[in-house]
Design an enzyme around this catalytic site. Structure first.
Site, PDB file in Angstrom:
ATOM      1  N   GLY A 191       0.087   0.610   0.788  1.00 50.15           N
ATOM      2  CA  GLY A 191      -0.692   0.568  -0.443  1.00 50.15           C
ATOM      3  C   GLY A 191      -1.947   1.426  -0.372  1.00 50.15           C
ATOM      4  O   GLY A 191      -2.261   2.162  -1.312  1.00 50.15           O
ATOM      5  N   THR A 192      -2.657   1.339   0.726  1.00 53.69           N
ATOM      6  CA  THR A 192      -3.924   2.073   0.840  1.00 53.69           C
ATOM      7  C   THR A 192      -3.709   3.570   0.674  1.00 53.69           C
ATOM      8  O   THR A 192      -4.437   4.232  -0.076  1.00 53.69           O
ATOM      9  CB  THR A 192      -4.576   1.766   2.213  1.00 53.69           C
ATOM     10  N   GLN A 243       0.163  -6.332  -5.068  1.00 54.84           N
ATOM     11  CA  GLN A 243       0.446  -7.772  -4.988  1.00 54.84           C
ATOM     12  C   GLN A 243       1.496  -8.214  -6.008  1.00 54.84           C
ATOM     13  O   GLN A 243       1.980  -9.336  -5.936  1.00 54.84           O
ATOM     14  CB  GLN A 243      -0.839  -8.580  -5.227  1.00 54.84           C
ATOM     15  N   SER A 294       3.438  -1.787  -1.798  1.00 59.18           N
ATOM     16  CA  SER A 294       3.380  -1.961  -0.341  1.00 59.18           C
ATOM     17  C   SER A 294       4.491  -2.922   0.097  1.00 59.18           C
ATOM     18  O   SER A 294       4.615  -4.022  -0.453  1.00 59.18           O
ATOM     19  CB  SER A 294       2.019  -2.532   0.052  1.00 59.18           C
ATOM     20  N   HIS A 321       5.080  -4.732   2.828  1.00 56.65           N
ATOM     21  CA  HIS A 321       4.876  -5.991   3.573  1.00 56.65           C
ATOM     22  C   HIS A 321       4.425  -7.146   2.687  1.00 56.65           C
ATOM     23  O   HIS A 321       4.376  -8.285   3.134  1.00 56.65           O
ATOM     24  CB  HIS A 321       3.927  -5.786   4.762  1.00 56.65           C
ATOM     25  N   THR A 328       6.159  13.851   8.067  1.00 57.13           N
ATOM     26  CA  THR A 328       7.511  13.350   8.291  1.00 57.13           C
ATOM     27  C   THR A 328       7.641  11.895   7.838  1.00 57.13           C
ATOM     28  O   THR A 328       6.782  11.062   8.153  1.00 57.13           O
ATOM     29  CB  THR A 328       7.864  13.474   9.796  1.00 57.13           C
ATOM     30  N   CYS A 388      -8.211  -8.352   4.220  1.00 57.01           N
ATOM     31  CA  CYS A 388      -8.653  -7.112   4.871  1.00 57.01           C
ATOM     32  C   CYS A 388     -10.105  -7.191   5.307  1.00 57.01           C
ATOM     33  O   CYS A 388     -10.578  -6.357   6.060  1.00 57.01           O
ATOM     34  CB  CYS A 388      -8.488  -5.940   3.920  1.00 57.01           C
TER      35      CYS A 388
END
Ligand code: PLP
Length: 312
Positions: free
Chosen positions: A23-24, A129, A149, A151, A187, A275
């Site tokens: 996400g970041t 989210q 994201s 995860h 890559t 975070c």
């Protein structure tokens, strides 16, 4: 195949998806690319964004970009009138969180998209989210960019995706090889990408069942907590929010003392953003919503998943 699975989850074409490290990176990349080509234009965002937007915006402010931050009301919802005012001119990008990472509160995404589309302003949703937990459809809620994201919905850590609407004039600032049709140099992490694709497939097929289960679990939990603790305040109880998130303020208590005790019992919760673990002040999103410091300091976030059971 993984690209098609991601695209299918958010209803876009596979060629509108690029893979990133999470996400970041997706978020930083959209903002950076948008401001780089239009350095005199503004970034419009909110006061309750995840650090990937908030802190990146501040970093760009230091190097000369201007940022407008729209406030939220006591329900945690964006002030749409202020957003409309900010769109008058010179906007490089609007970036708004779809579902809040600390409260689960959903932004009025349809209204935000209609406003931005009407004014012809490029729009990015930080949907990290939301994707995989609730329906996210970029054809219905028309935006130009959307960050994902893996995860957050049981995919591997370290991989994400970015939706870039076909035909949008945006250039990546990540320079190197021509991977991802020159939209993300470097890559690709193929094993992670396959994991993300599989997570999207599973999320899509299980979403209705998971949502039903999670809402029942969460509501039962909140009812039990409220019965036991008079001082407990459930954040966002009356507004639309994610099915899995429960943010409860224990007025008069401090999260700093509660979290180690719960940890000893094998209950993993957090205070504020995951975070920024280790900072015990009142979470910004709660003070923005008007909660006093003494209430906000006792805020605990419980996150449920399809793997939780009622006995827990
Ligand atoms: N945006 C939101 C709303 C998040 O909750 C998170 C992660 O917690 C991120 C962005 C950053 O995503 P990642 O950890 O994949 O970089």
């Amino acid at each position: 195949k993984a690209r098609a699975s991601v695209a299918s989850l958010i209803n876009c074409s596979a060629n509108e998806i690029i893979f990133t490290s999470g996400g970041t990176e997706s978020i930083n990349s959209v903002i950076d690319g948008s401001l780089y080509d239009e350095p005199r234009k503004k970034l419009v965002t909110s006061t309750v964004e995840h650090a990937a937007v908030q802190d990146f915006a501040t970093a760009r402010e230091i190097t000369g970009s201007s940022v407008i931050r729209i406030r939220v009301n006591e329900k945690g919802c964006l002030d749409l009138e202020k957003l409309e005012d900010s769109l008058k001119s010179g906007v490089a990008l609007v970036s708004i969180i779809w579902a809040h990472n600390e409260t689960g509160i959903l932004s009025p995404v349809q209204e935000i998209a209609e406003l931005c589309n009407r004014e012809g302003m490029p729009l990015h949703f930080d949907a990290v989210q939301a994707v995989g937990k609730i329906p996210v459809d970029v054809t219905e809620v028309k935006c130009d960019f959307l960050s994902i994201s893996a995860h957050k919905f049981h995919g591997p850590k370290g991989v994400g995706a970015l939706y870039i609407r076909d035909g949008i004039g945006w250039r990546s600032r990540q320079i190197g090889g021509g991977q991802e049709k020159s939209r993300r140099a470097g890559t690709e992490a193929v094993p992670n990408i396959i994991g993300l694709g599989k997570a999207c497939e599973i999320a899509k097929s299980d979403m209705k069942t998971n949502t039903r289960k999670l809402i029942a679990l969460r509501n039962e939990f909140e009812k039990a907590i409220s019965k036991k603790f008079d001082s407990a305040v459930v954040v966002g109880r009356k507004v639309d929010r994610l099915p899995n998130t429960s943010n409860i303020c224990f007025a008069g208590y401090e999260a700093e003392s509660l979290i180690p005790l719960l940890d000893q019992l094998g209950i993993c919760v957090s205070h504020g953003s995951a975070c920024s673990s280790g900072s015990w002040g009142p979470p910004r999103v709660l003070t923005e919503m008007g909660y006093s410091d003494s209430i906000a300091k006792g805020s605990l976030r419980f996150s449920f998943s399809k793997y939780n059971e009622e006995k827990e």
